[in-house]
Design an enzyme around this catalytic site. Sequence first.
Site, PDB file in Angstrom:
ATOM      1  N   ASP A  53       0.714  -1.096  -0.027  1.00 60.06           N
ATOM      2  CA  ASP A  53       0.016   0.024   0.082  1.00 60.06           C
ATOM      3  C   ASP A  53       1.018   1.210   0.026  1.00 60.06           C
ATOM      4  O   ASP A  53       1.858   1.282   0.610  1.00 60.06           O
ATOM      5  CB  ASP A  53      -0.885  -0.138   1.170  1.00 60.06           C
ATOM      6  CG  ASP A  53      -2.278   0.847   1.079  1.00 60.06           C
ATOM      7  OD1 ASP A  53      -2.492   1.268   0.025  1.00 60.06           O
ATOM      8  OD2 ASP A  53      -2.903   0.799   2.187  1.00 60.06           O
ATOM      9  N   ASP A  56       2.009   5.482  -5.279  1.00 60.05           N
ATOM     10  CA  ASP A  56       1.575   6.638  -5.027  1.00 60.05           C
ATOM     11  C   ASP A  56       2.387   7.840  -4.965  1.00 60.05           C
ATOM     12  O   ASP A  56       3.096   8.235  -4.014  1.00 60.05           O
ATOM     13  CB  ASP A  56       0.924   6.574  -3.485  1.00 60.05           C
ATOM     14  CG  ASP A  56       0.212   7.697  -3.315  1.00 60.05           C
ATOM     15  OD1 ASP A  56       0.020   8.790  -3.988  1.00 60.05           O
ATOM     16  OD2 ASP A  56      -0.163   7.960  -1.978  1.00 60.05           O
TER      17      ASP A  56
HETATM   18 ZN   LIG Z   1      -5.018   4.580   0.896  1.00 67.60          ZN
END
Ligand SMILES: [Zn+2]
Length: 292
Positions: free
Chosen positions: A80, A102
């Site tokens: 993540d 990300d």
């Molecule tokens: Zn998240």
Amino acid sequence: MKTLRTVLEEAQGRGDAVGHFNVSDLVLLKAVLAGARELDVPVMVGLSEGEREFVGTRTIGAVVKGLREEYDFPIFLNADHTHSLAKGIEAAKAGFDAIVFDLSALPFEENIRQTKEAVEALKAINPLMMVEGEIGDIGTGSEIHDKAPDLAKGLSSPAEAKHFVESTGVDILAPAVGNMHGLLKSMVSGETKKRLDIERIAAIKKAAGTFMTLHGGSGTDDDDLRKAIAAGINVVHINTELRVAWRHGLEQGLAKMPDEVVPYKIFPPAVEAVRQVVLSRLRVFTGKRQAA
Ligand SMILES: [Zn+2]
């Protein structure tokens, strides 16, 4: 064992979403697996960079692989919110099934350039690894916030979603559609709920035509979650709600047994509290009451 891509395609065909739960210890991991097994639905567990630092990237890779084999159960592992290619490569080599790469904090074109590079590098290590990219602003930190951040300016548009997916080659897109990481105090008590921009989700799905993840799913209105899944969300992330349950369960275990020092006697209320959250969320994501 089915691949994660197949599991996502099948869930999409059924009109379901796959639950993604963050874990950073064995209490959380046991509870997630127990909830998913009880309903007999595939599940994803995720660890952010901070969570991986605590647990160990190779360690969790080996543990989840062990669970998958021991129970012959479709549990998948996601890296993540990964902010650098080096950390992504570490996860790919440790056998992670998916990654959220990300760079949403960077300028849009820079996010595209580096995400494309990451897709190529990670797939060279494991062609089956599902790479997710993120656009827009959904805040940081799966914790309890005092006040709501202003995320209105960071909502994703269908045009930028399409451009991002086509330019990077990501398998999964994480858009900003009214969702937010963490919970406000009023959400912990249940007085308020997060609301989603369902029309935006449907428009982004149509434009981008890819799998989509909803981050920051904790504290979201159940009907909005169902509508978001119907509009094209394939994976829903839950972290803060599990953390709140973990803490309450742990406090209960300690209070019940003030003189106990044996961890596996203290932990069961924490496992149970987390399992209940997992069950309740998986029922919303899949419409399933119990295993067939
Ligand atoms: Zn998240």
